[in-house]
Scaffold this motif. Structure first.
Motif, mmCIF file in Angstrom:
data_model
loop_
_atom_site.group_PDB
_atom_site.id
_atom_site.type_symbol
_atom_site.label_atom_id
_atom_site.label_comp_id
_atom_site.label_asym_id
_atom_site.label_seq_id
_atom_site.Cartn_x
_atom_site.Cartn_y
_atom_site.Cartn_z
ATOM 1 N N VAL A 1 2.434 -6.691 18.508
ATOM 2 C CA VAL A 1 2.221 -5.915 19.612
ATOM 3 C C VAL A 1 3.143 -4.617 19.956
ATOM 4 C CG1 VAL A 1 1.968 -6.065 22.296
ATOM 5 C CG2 VAL A 1 1.525 -8.106 20.875
ATOM 6 N N VAL A 2 2.497 -3.540 19.961
ATOM 7 C CA VAL A 2 3.167 -2.329 19.990
ATOM 8 C C VAL A 2 2.736 -1.417 21.130
ATOM 9 C CG1 VAL A 2 3.636 -2.155 17.688
ATOM 10 C CG2 VAL A 2 1.400 -0.936 18.289
ATOM 11 N N ASP A 3 1.998 -1.853 22.216
ATOM 12 C CA ASP A 3 1.762 -1.066 23.253
ATOM 13 C C ASP A 3 3.093 -1.493 24.404
ATOM 14 O OD1 ASP A 3 1.470 -3.370 24.591
ATOM 15 O OD2 ASP A 3 -0.844 -3.309 24.354
ATOM 16 N N GLY A 4 2.738 -0.998 25.573
ATOM 17 C CA GLY A 4 3.992 -0.990 26.792
ATOM 18 C C GLY A 4 4.260 -2.562 27.033
ATOM 19 N N SER A 5 3.382 -3.503 26.473
ATOM 20 C CA SER A 5 3.843 -4.712 26.654
ATOM 21 C C SER A 5 4.968 -5.481 26.554
ATOM 22 C CB SER A 5 2.802 -5.791 26.144
ATOM 23 O OG SER A 5 1.594 -5.346 26.102
ATOM 24 N N PHE A 6 5.817 -4.705 25.509
ATOM 25 C CA PHE A 6 6.909 -5.509 24.826
ATOM 26 C C PHE A 6 8.278 -5.109 25.651
ATOM 27 C CE2 PHE A 6 9.814 -2.007 23.021
ATOM 28 C CZ PHE A 6 9.051 -1.046 23.063
ATOM 29 N N THR B 1 8.977 6.020 24.327
ATOM 30 C CA THR B 1 9.343 4.358 23.782
ATOM 31 C C THR B 1 8.177 3.868 23.220
ATOM 32 O OG1 THR B 1 11.109 4.691 25.520
ATOM 33 C CG2 THR B 1 10.692 2.605 24.581
ATOM 34 N N ILE B 2 7.084 3.925 23.809
ATOM 35 C CA ILE B 2 6.118 3.137 23.253
ATOM 36 C C ILE B 2 5.644 3.616 21.582
ATOM 37 C CG2 ILE B 2 3.453 2.503 23.185
ATOM 38 C CD1 ILE B 2 3.866 2.662 26.334
ATOM 39 N N MET B 3 5.787 4.883 21.592
ATOM 40 C CA MET B 3 5.464 5.634 20.224
ATOM 41 C C MET B 3 6.593 5.198 19.479
ATOM 42 S SD MET B 3 4.445 9.383 21.922
ATOM 43 C CE MET B 3 2.814 9.436 22.883
ATOM 44 N N ALA B 4 8.019 5.357 19.758
ATOM 45 C CA ALA B 4 9.017 5.314 18.827
ATOM 46 C C ALA B 4 9.085 3.937 18.299
ATOM 47 C CB ALA B 4 10.269 5.506 19.567
#
Ligand SMILES: Cc1cc2nc3c(=O)[nH]c(=O)nc-3n(C[C@H](O)[C@H](O)[C@H](O)COP(=O)(O)OP(=O)(O)OC[C@H]3O[C@@H](n4cnc5c(N)ncnc54)[C@H](O)[C@@H]3O)c2cc1C
Length: 512
Positions: free
Chosen positions: A478-483, A495-498
């Motif tokens: 998972v790589v969206d803002g959920s993490f 931060t999501i992109m990085a």
């Protein structure tokens, strides 16, 4: 068309498109499944009436709140996701946001990785998204290994005067790091025109959104396929539940199953949690990877608000979104408890200003007159991850968002500090105090949504491992803002992109 890919990415927003770009550079066969379509470049892109009143680019979907009342979420299903309308303020989280932080309303937890592990990915994301900024001015900017790729945008005269005044008051205003493509090599013929910005798509493609800055170049490499108007309905697993075998996708009236050795979910924090919940099966009866019951929980939205200071002099700026302050990020003497970030916003639309003026002394004034004299600021403070703030889906798959704001004291204090600061700035010139219009955004403004599939070092208290892989499913990331386990008080996209770049390295190494 073959349905076998190295990686299937679901969602083409900040996380998904950045992941696609990184995997394309490694020559991977990637499928991006996106439920929306391209936003057309058209006159309405910058029409207040079309964008704000008719919500031309927002979803017509309605979500439910905890009381069962429908609301219209500010969510955009399109290629590029919500970055198509974002304000491209691309700030790094502060170094100590990665540790445990005590707040007025409680404690925000530590991340399972340190800032240092994300630093070089922040640098790479700033390059990919053409961030214009200046290091050394933001008092809480964390250490960086490189200068910003492009110099900061110059303030227009009214904003430059404000910056001078705030500096005279002992504050440290700095240029907002902005993702804009202003004539650099990748975009040599772009019209340099910044006007309507946050909330609006950019027909000039000057704004560095995830579509133009990441996905378009990824598609140009040839190994990435994009399927638009294609909604992931469910993730399918082996009988053991340990592996994703396919993604059930609906395009118009047809459904199909697409396959990837690895599946990356990047639907935005609310929709990613909803997809996990809708994917319940015998091996995962409470929803995918939801043994702990944490999927969808700890939703954070930030406390965001608009503060307009209507003063006695004109603000004729065309593009005023260039100034920010973090002086109160870690509190205000005598309290060291955090407040948040203040930044200029694009000029608000007249309907919003009329709404904000209702019931105030400015009610009778024309919005255009107020906007001609206003300094328009956006306030952001942190909300804390509370398991009771959560996303659920009913048997029809409909989304309910249960959210009770917490840590509001920080927001109210930041608002008071900001008003006091602007009054003092006017007093430097013997001018009367400005009149203030204020609106704190409610649950429908889910623009900074995060936290619903938190990563962590302990499978008992997190959904994802420190590499953002689902603890319970071997080939699911998972790589969206959920993490996010906590949200800090800066805009989330960089931060999501990085993080997407960081996880892309993990996936690249795994695929060999
Ligand atoms: C008006 C506005 C201004 C903003 N300004 C800023 C700013 O200045 N700076 C900043 O950092 N952030 C800003 N944001 C927030 C920023 O846009 C989000 O934080 C960011 O886009 C989130 O990235 P994401 O990858 O989590 O999800 P998104 O960018 O929302 O992308 C999710 C994608 O998944 C797709 N999708 C969803 N469900 C499915 C499904 N089932 N199947 C297939 N596809 C699916 C969606 O259509 C979408 O394309 C702003 C947001 C808004 C609305």
């Amino acid at each position: 068309m073959s349905n076998e890919y190295d990686v299937v990415i679901i969602g083409s927003g900040a996380g998904g498109s950045t992941m696609a770009h990184a995997l394309a550079a490694r020559g991977r066969r990637v499928l991006v499944v996106e439920r929306g379509d391209f936003i057309p470049r058209e006159f309405e892109n910058w029409s207040d009436e079309a964008v704000v009143v008719r919500r031309r680019y927002a979803t017509s979907e309605r979500w439910l709140d905890a009381a069962g009342a429908e609301f219209a979420p500010s969510v955009h299903y399109c290629v590029g996701g919500n970055t198509k309308v974002y304000g491209a303020a691309l700030l790094r989280l502060r170094q100590d946001d990665f540790g445990e932080v005590r707040h007025h309303g409680g404690v925000s937890p530590a991340w399972p990785i340190a800032y240092e592990q994300l630093e070089r990915h922040y640098t790479a994301a700033e390059r990919l998204f053409s961030v214009h900024g200046q290091r050394g001015l933001d008092p809480h900017d964390p250490p960086a290994s490189a200068a910003y790729p492009f110099p900061a945008l110059a303030h227009e005269p009214r904003i430059a005067a404000l910056a001078d005044d705030l500096s005279r008051l002992g504050l440290r205003p700095f240029p907002i790091p902005l993702g804009v493509r202003l004539g650099e090599a990748s975009h040599p013929t772009a019209p340099i025109h910044l006007s309507r910005f946050d909330g609006y798509p950019d027909p000039t493609e000057t704004k560095a959104d995830a579509h133009v800055a990441a996905l378009a170049p990824a598609l140009a490499r040839g190994s990435v396929t994009l399927r638009t108007r294609s909604r992931a309905l469910r993730l399918l697993t082996t009988a053991s539940g340990r592996e994703i075998t396919g993604v059930l996708v609906r395009r118009d009236d047809e459904t199909e199953i697409v396959h990837g050795a690895i599946v990356v979910v990047a639907c935005g924090a609310v929709n990613s949690a909803a997809l996990f919940l809708r994917s319940a099966n015998d091996a995962h009866p409470r929803g995918l990877a939801n043994r702990t019951g944490l999927v969808g929980r700890h939703l954070m939205l930030h406390h965001n608000g608009m503060l307009l200071a209507v003063g006695s002099i004109q603000n004729p700026s065309t593009f005023q979104k260039t100034i920010a302050l973090t002086d109160f990020y870690r509190g205000r003497e005598p309290s060291a408890l955090p407040l948040g970030t203040i930044q200029a916003m694009g000029k608000p639309d007249p309907w919003t200003v009329e709404f904000m003026a209702k019931g105030t002394r400015l009610e009778e004034r024309a919005p255009a007159e107020l906007l001609g004299r206003s300094i328009d600021l956006f306030l952001t403070t942190e909300d804390l991850p509370d398991p009771r703030n959560h996303v659920t889906v009913d048997t029809d798959g409909r989304i309910t968002v249960t959210y009770v704001p917490n840590n509001l004291e920080a927001y109210e204090r930041l608002r008071a500090e900001t008003e006091a600061m602007l009054v003092r700035a006017e007093a430097l010139h013997g001018r009367a105090a400005p009149e203030f219009l204020h609106l704190r955004l409610g649950i429908q403004a889910v623009s900074h949504q995060c936290g619903t599939l938190r990563f962590g070092a302990d499978p008992a208290t997190s959904v994802l491992d420190p590499e953002c892989r689902a603890w319970d499913v071997d080939n699911l990331y998972v790589v969206d803002g959920s993490f996010f386990p906590s949200s800090g008080a800066v805009n989330p996209s960089l931060t999501i992109m990085a993080n997407a770049l960081r996880v892309a390295e993990v996936i690249g190494a795994r695929l060999g």
